[in-house]
Enzyme design. Sequence first.
Site, PDB file in Angstrom:
ATOM      1  N   GLY A  67      -5.317  -3.789   2.134  1.00 28.68           N
ATOM      2  CA  GLY A  67      -4.049  -3.509   2.797  1.00 28.68           C
ATOM      3  C   GLY A  67      -3.508  -2.159   2.374  1.00 28.68           C
ATOM      4  O   GLY A  67      -3.824  -1.682   1.280  1.00 28.68           O
ATOM      5  N   GLN A  78       2.778   4.070   0.896  1.00 30.16           N
ATOM      6  CA  GLN A  78       1.772   4.511  -0.077  1.00 30.16           C
ATOM      7  C   GLN A  78       1.145   5.857   0.276  1.00 30.16           C
ATOM      8  O   GLN A  78       0.529   6.489  -0.575  1.00 30.16           O
ATOM      9  CB  GLN A  78       0.656   3.459  -0.204  1.00 30.16           C
ATOM     10  CG  GLN A  78       1.130   2.166  -0.827  1.00 30.16           C
ATOM     11  CD  GLN A  78       0.004   1.152  -0.834  1.00 30.16           C
ATOM     12  OE1 GLN A  78      -0.175   0.420   0.129  1.00 30.16           O
ATOM     13  NE2 GLN A  78      -0.762   1.112  -1.907  1.00 30.16           N
ATOM     14  N   CYS A  80      -3.671  -3.057  -6.458  1.00 37.12           N
ATOM     15  CA  CYS A  80      -3.012  -2.194  -5.485  1.00 37.12           C
ATOM     16  C   CYS A  80      -3.656  -0.816  -5.544  1.00 37.12           C
ATOM     17  O   CYS A  80      -3.928  -0.316  -6.633  1.00 37.12           O
ATOM     18  CB  CYS A  80      -1.526  -2.093  -5.837  1.00 37.12           C
ATOM     19  SG  CYS A  80      -0.589  -1.020  -4.736  1.00 37.12           S
ATOM     20  N   LEU A  81      -3.885  -0.215  -4.384  1.00 35.74           N
ATOM     21  CA  LEU A  81      -4.496   1.117  -4.360  1.00 35.74           C
ATOM     22  C   LEU A  81      -3.601   2.147  -5.053  1.00 35.74           C
ATOM     23  O   LEU A  81      -4.086   3.187  -5.480  1.00 35.74           O
ATOM     24  CB  LEU A  81      -4.783   1.548  -2.916  1.00 35.74           C
ATOM     25  CG  LEU A  81      -5.844   0.714  -2.186  1.00 35.74           C
ATOM     26  CD1 LEU A  81      -5.978   1.162  -0.736  1.00 35.74           C
ATOM     27  CD2 LEU A  81      -7.187   0.785  -2.904  1.00 35.74           C
ATOM     28  N   HIS A  92       2.758  -8.580  -0.142  1.00 34.03           N
ATOM     29  CA  HIS A  92       2.551  -7.407  -1.000  1.00 34.03           C
ATOM     30  C   HIS A  92       2.879  -6.114  -0.234  1.00 34.03           C
ATOM     31  O   HIS A  92       3.563  -5.228  -0.754  1.00 34.03           O
ATOM     32  CB  HIS A  92       1.089  -7.427  -1.481  1.00 34.03           C
ATOM     33  CG  HIS A  92       0.650  -6.257  -2.293  1.00 34.03           C
ATOM     34  ND1 HIS A  92       0.173  -6.387  -3.582  1.00 34.03           N
ATOM     35  CD2 HIS A  92       0.588  -4.932  -2.008  1.00 34.03           C
ATOM     36  CE1 HIS A  92      -0.148  -5.183  -4.043  1.00 34.03           C
ATOM     37  NE2 HIS A  92       0.073  -4.284  -3.110  1.00 34.03           N
ATOM     38  N   GLU A  93       2.402  -6.033   1.015  1.00 35.59           N
ATOM     39  CA  GLU A  93       2.611  -4.804   1.796  1.00 35.59           C
ATOM     40  C   GLU A  93       4.071  -4.662   2.238  1.00 35.59           C
ATOM     41  O   GLU A  93       4.608  -3.553   2.252  1.00 35.59           O
ATOM     42  CB  GLU A  93       1.678  -4.768   3.013  1.00 35.59           C
ATOM     43  CG  GLU A  93       0.183  -4.829   2.697  1.00 35.59           C
ATOM     44  CD  GLU A  93      -0.291  -3.845   1.639  1.00 35.59           C
ATOM     45  OE1 GLU A  93       0.323  -2.771   1.487  1.00 35.59           O
ATOM     46  OE2 GLU A  93      -1.275  -4.155   0.942  1.00 35.59           O
ATOM     47  N   HIS A  97       6.013  -3.120  -0.426  1.00 38.85           N
ATOM     48  CA  HIS A  97       5.906  -1.652  -0.462  1.00 38.85           C
ATOM     49  C   HIS A  97       6.953  -1.011   0.447  1.00 38.85           C
ATOM     50  O   HIS A  97       7.579  -0.016   0.082  1.00 38.85           O
ATOM     51  CB  HIS A  97       4.519  -1.196   0.008  1.00 38.85           C
ATOM     52  CG  HIS A  97       3.462  -1.217  -1.054  1.00 38.85           C
ATOM     53  ND1 HIS A  97       3.570  -0.526  -2.236  1.00 38.85           N
ATOM     54  CD2 HIS A  97       2.260  -1.831  -1.102  1.00 38.85           C
ATOM     55  CE1 HIS A  97       2.473  -0.712  -2.968  1.00 38.85           C
ATOM     56  NE2 HIS A  97       1.670  -1.514  -2.308  1.00 38.85           N
TER      57      HIS A  97
HETATM   58 NI    NI Z   1      -0.212  -2.218  -2.861  1.00 33.12          NI
END
Ligand code: NI
Length: 167
Positions: free
Chosen positions: A46, A51, A91-92, A133-134, A137
């Site tokens: 995701g 991000q 998480c990226l 989670h997204e 963000h």
């Molecule tokens: Ni993330």
Amino acid sequence: MALLPILRFPDLRLKKIAAPVVRIDDSIRKLVADMAETMYEASGIGLAATQVDVHKRLVVIDTSEERNHLRVFINPQLGRCEGLQSGEEGCLSVPGIYDKVERAERITVDYLDLDGQPQSLTADGLLAVCIQHEIDHLDGKVFVDHLSQLKQARIKAKLAKQARVTA
Ligand code: NI
């Protein structure tokens, strides 16, 4: 298409609250394509626009094993949330860090698709975790914000050390 640079925690831009997408035009379609490419390239499941330093309410997700089921959520809003699950998240924007976070087990999300049509999806398990989670963000939250202050301090120290080694 182009790969986009991903912001790394604790970059303060990850704390910005994203604004709703007002019009789905070519710039949004290009952003979605670039975000999808960036997510697949980084082997993520995701990616939120936040991000990649674009503060619009837009998320791409692919939790399929074959990596061939791209989901696009524009202006996603959580509706019904039921039950609890706790799983390791990564998480990226927080590379190399994984920890347990408690999330709703089953959720309903309302959103617009790329054609601007309102959609509603009920999800559970990993997809439900990923959507929560997204959306976090988009609200300026990273999964480590769900952890204790002590853990957060340790993660910041570890990432700062990594940054020095790779710089
Ligand atoms: Ni993330």
